[in-house]
Design a protein around this motif. Structure first.
Motif, PDB file in Angstrom:
ATOM      1  N   GLY A  36     -34.545 -13.904 -41.993  1.00 19.75           N
ATOM      2  CA  GLY A  36     -33.702 -15.061 -42.212  1.00 19.75           C
ATOM      3  C   GLY A  36     -32.396 -14.712 -42.861  1.00 19.75           C
ATOM      4  O   GLY A  36     -32.206 -13.508 -43.260  1.00 19.75           O
ATOM      5  N   ASP A  38     -35.193 -20.474 -43.876  1.00 25.98           N
ATOM      6  CA  ASP A  38     -33.873 -20.713 -43.835  1.00 25.98           C
ATOM      7  C   ASP A  38     -33.760 -21.915 -44.897  1.00 25.98           C
ATOM      8  O   ASP A  38     -34.564 -22.875 -44.673  1.00 25.98           O
ATOM      9  N   VAL A  76     -38.446 -22.394 -40.827  1.00 27.61           N
ATOM     10  CA  VAL A  76     -37.853 -22.796 -39.595  1.00 27.61           C
ATOM     11  C   VAL A  76     -38.712 -22.532 -38.276  1.00 27.61           C
ATOM     12  O   VAL A  76     -38.915 -23.599 -37.446  1.00 27.61           O
ATOM     13  N   GLU A  77     -39.196 -21.408 -38.324  1.00 27.89           N
ATOM     14  CA  GLU A  77     -39.980 -20.919 -37.045  1.00 27.89           C
ATOM     15  C   GLU A  77     -41.140 -19.894 -37.575  1.00 27.89           C
ATOM     16  O   GLU A  77     -40.806 -19.151 -38.596  1.00 27.89           O
ATOM     17  N   GLY A  94     -34.679 -19.831 -29.928  1.00 31.06           N
ATOM     18  CA  GLY A  94     -34.680 -20.669 -31.287  1.00 31.06           C
ATOM     19  C   GLY A  94     -33.654 -19.827 -32.132  1.00 31.06           C
ATOM     20  O   GLY A  94     -32.985 -18.853 -31.714  1.00 31.06           O
ATOM     21  N   ARG A  95     -33.886 -20.301 -33.433  1.00 24.05           N
ATOM     22  CA  ARG A  95     -33.125 -19.734 -34.578  1.00 24.05           C
ATOM     23  C   ARG A  95     -33.399 -17.969 -34.482  1.00 24.05           C
ATOM     24  O   ARG A  95     -32.657 -17.225 -34.900  1.00 24.05           O
ATOM     25  N   TYR A  96     -34.803 -17.798 -34.260  1.00 21.13           N
ATOM     26  CA  TYR A  96     -35.052 -16.133 -34.452  1.00 21.13           C
ATOM     27  C   TYR A  96     -34.371 -15.372 -33.469  1.00 21.13           C
ATOM     28  O   TYR A  96     -33.907 -14.280 -33.660  1.00 21.13           O
ATOM     29  N   ALA A 147     -31.736 -16.208 -31.791  1.00 19.94           N
ATOM     30  CA  ALA A 147     -30.531 -15.852 -32.129  1.00 19.94           C
ATOM     31  C   ALA A 147     -30.061 -14.804 -33.166  1.00 19.94           C
ATOM     32  O   ALA A 147     -28.911 -14.125 -32.917  1.00 19.94           O
ATOM     33  N   PHE A 148     -31.013 -14.895 -34.246  1.00 23.02           N
ATOM     34  CA  PHE A 148     -30.906 -13.892 -34.932  1.00 23.02           C
ATOM     35  C   PHE A 148     -31.075 -12.539 -34.754  1.00 23.02           C
ATOM     36  O   PHE A 148     -30.268 -11.524 -35.123  1.00 23.02           O
TER      37      PHE A 148
END
Length: 570
Positions: free
Chosen positions: A362, A537, A542-543, A555-557, A559-560
């Motif tokens: 994160g 986060d 978040v996931e 998702g967020r992961y 993109a990270f």
């Protein structure tokens, strides 16, 4: 002050302290009584038959001899008790500091603890060894002499007794008027110590910025504040010193005038007047020393008050009936944690089965390192529960919890000693073969071979004589030697060069084998080896899921991951 001293030290020291105080008080009384024998000595010497002074001189010599023996015994007792108290206080303070929450150690605590554990502790504990005997003598001996005066001549005794409440009032007033200034001086001293430490630690940054020859403004300002506070402290004490001196001198003058008046009136002989003046002079000396001793005692009392405040800070509570976990799985259930005014974690729930690996990723400030710190019980949660082997970590003794955890931080601190001594911190009773095997597994043996002195090479304070990668290898060898069933890793390779990163990764893989692992990672290569990934986060999950599964979700992961892998692709 004695009550505060015993409260700070603990009541196991009450008996030797009280015995020492009683000895010092008896010594002061005998000193005053020995001076009282000067009255019949001088009366006989100035009378019609000076030979009558012989038995009084013998009695005076015997009293002085008894006083000398008592003084030796009481001073020796003071030094011994003072040394014992100092040693005990260091142990008590160290044990207490080790049990305080990590959050207590804010940036401002560095200077405070440095001053307290050094000069402050010595000043506070010097009361018994150096200050108590002269202070008791300065108070008790004059009172004994005044009691003798009252028995000898009530008029002169009453005149001397009038000075006692005045002297006490001056001491109390001086103490109250200087309390705020003394506190300010101590605060400025702590700030200056913190700035000196900061200045030393900032040398690489200052030199890299081409400012190595410039003065450090923050440190200069802090030292100027210390100077101003010291000047105010000195000025605040002056009225008390002057007032005490004038009172003592006025008392002596009154006794001189009254004695002369009584002698001229024929109601008192010249020998008696001379004896009373000698006694009054003996009263004056210790009373005048009260001003100097009062300042030292106020300083010691202030340090005792600060020590008392620290020792009254609640440590993390130990369970009354600790439970020993038999499994090695990890669980967070609805965990919430607030640091100061900031909510760091909120409603976090996750589990790690025994023998599996959880990667926590994160952005910065998401609460990743806090997750590890809560599991290691560096803090206690505000809500929810953190469990190890199904047992709340608050129900496990600190010793048992730490025995089950091997922790490797990003910033490794090594103690000033040899490499072997730092590795053995993991398990001090380990055999030589086990230490060597742990070093080999961590690839620390490569470092040892090229260092002058090998295993006996000194690492310097904080490990300053080793590189970052070499310090990490020592830390991993230490964790391997500990052989704990649960491993916590906090971004251990985020700042390493490729060569050291490869060596550290190899050691980390050996450390993680067969153990329950919770790791905070920035390098995605480490995350791919995890059984499960949690993306944090804002203190929330978040996931979560497997690496490949989270990439497919987009998702967020994902993109990270894409941002993290972009530099590698270039």
């Amino acid at each position: 002050m004695i009550r505060m001293l015993l409260r700070v030290l603990g009541h196991q020291y009450a008996q030797p302290v009280r015995r020492t105080v009683a000895l010092m008080t008896a010594t002061a009384v005998v000193e005053g009584l020995s001076y009282a024998l000067l009255v019949p000595v001088l009366r006989a010497l100035f009378g019609s038959s000076p030979g009558d002074a012989r038995p009084w001189l013998i009695a005076f010599g015997a009293a002085v001899a008894v006083y000398a023996v008592l003084r030796y015994v009481s001073d020796l007792s003071g030094f011994r008790v003072g040394t014992t108290l100092l040693r005990g206080m260091y142990h008590r303070l160290g044990d207490h500091l080790a049990r305080l929450p990590i959050g207590w150690y804010s940036a401002g605590r560095v200077g405070e603890v440095s001053v307290m554990a050094g000069r402050g502790l010595l000043q506070a504990m010097s009361v018994i060894a150096h200050l108590l005997a002269p202070f008791i003598s300065a108070c008790v001996t004059p009172l004994t002499i005044v009691a003798v005066m009252l028995a000898f001549d009530g008029r002169l005794g009453l005149a001397a007794l009038v000075a006692a409440p005045i002297v006490a009032a001056i001491q109390i007033w001086t103490g109250r008027s200087t309390a705020a200034v003394d506190a300010e001086s101590a605060e400025r001293g702590r700030e200056a110590t913190g700035r000196v430490i900061e200045y030393l630690q900032a040398q690489p940054v200052l030199r890299a910025g081409g400012r190595s020859v410039e003065r450090f403004g923050l440190l200069d300002d802090s030292l100027r504040e210390v100077q101003r506070a010291s000047r105010r402290s000195t000025l605040s004490v002056l009225p008390g010193v002057v007032g005490l001196t004038l009172t003592v001198q006025a008392m002596f003058t009154v006794l001189l005038v009254l004695g002369a008046y009584l002698a001229l009136g024929g109601s008192l002989g010249a020998a008696e007047v001379l004896a009373i003046l000698v006694l009054a002079a003996r009263c004056a000396d210790p009373l005048l020393s009260l001003a100097e001793m009062g300042g030292k005692l106020r300083g010691a009392r202030s340090e005792l008050a600060r020590l008392d405040t620290v020792l009254r800070t609640d440590p993390l509570p130990e369970p009354r009936e600790p439970i020993q976990p038999v499994r090695h799985d990890v669980e967070f259930e609805s965990v919430a944690f607030q640091h100061g005014d900031r909510t760091v974690m909120r409603d976090v729930s996750l589990s790690v089965p025994a023998g599996q690996r959880l990667a926590v990723v994160g952005p910065s400030g998401a609460g990743k390192s806090t997750l590890l710190q809560l599991l290691a019980r560096f803090y206690d949660v505000d809500a929810g529960a953190v469990r190890l082997g199904g047992v709340d970590v608050r129900a496990i003794s600190t010793e048992a919890l730490m025995a089950r955890l091997a922790i490797v931080f990003q910033d490794v601190y090594l103690f000033d000693g040899t490499i072997e001594e730092n590795v053995r911190l993991g398990r001090p009773d380990a055999g030589e073969a086990e230490v060597r095997a742990a070093a080999t597994a961590a690839r620390l043996d490569e470092v040892i071979e090229r260092l002058p002195g090998g295993w006996a090479a000194n690492v310097g304070e904080g490990g300053a004589l080793l590189s970052g990668g070499e310090r990490q290898r020592v830390s991993i060898a230490r964790a391997l030697l500990k052989d704990a069933p649960v491993v916590l890793l906090d971004e251990v390779t985020s700042a390493l060069d490729p060569v050291n990163e490869a060596a550290v990764h190899e050691g980390i893989e050996r450390l993680m084998a067969g153990r329950t692992v919770v790791m905070v990672a920035h390098r995605m290569r480490t995350v791919q080896r995890a059984d499960r990934v949690v993306f944090l986060d804002g203190g929330r999950i978040v996931e979560e899921g497997g690496h490949d599964e989270l990439l497919r979700r987009g998702g967020r992961y994902a993109a990270f991951w894409e941002i993290s892998m972009a530099p590698a692709a270039k």
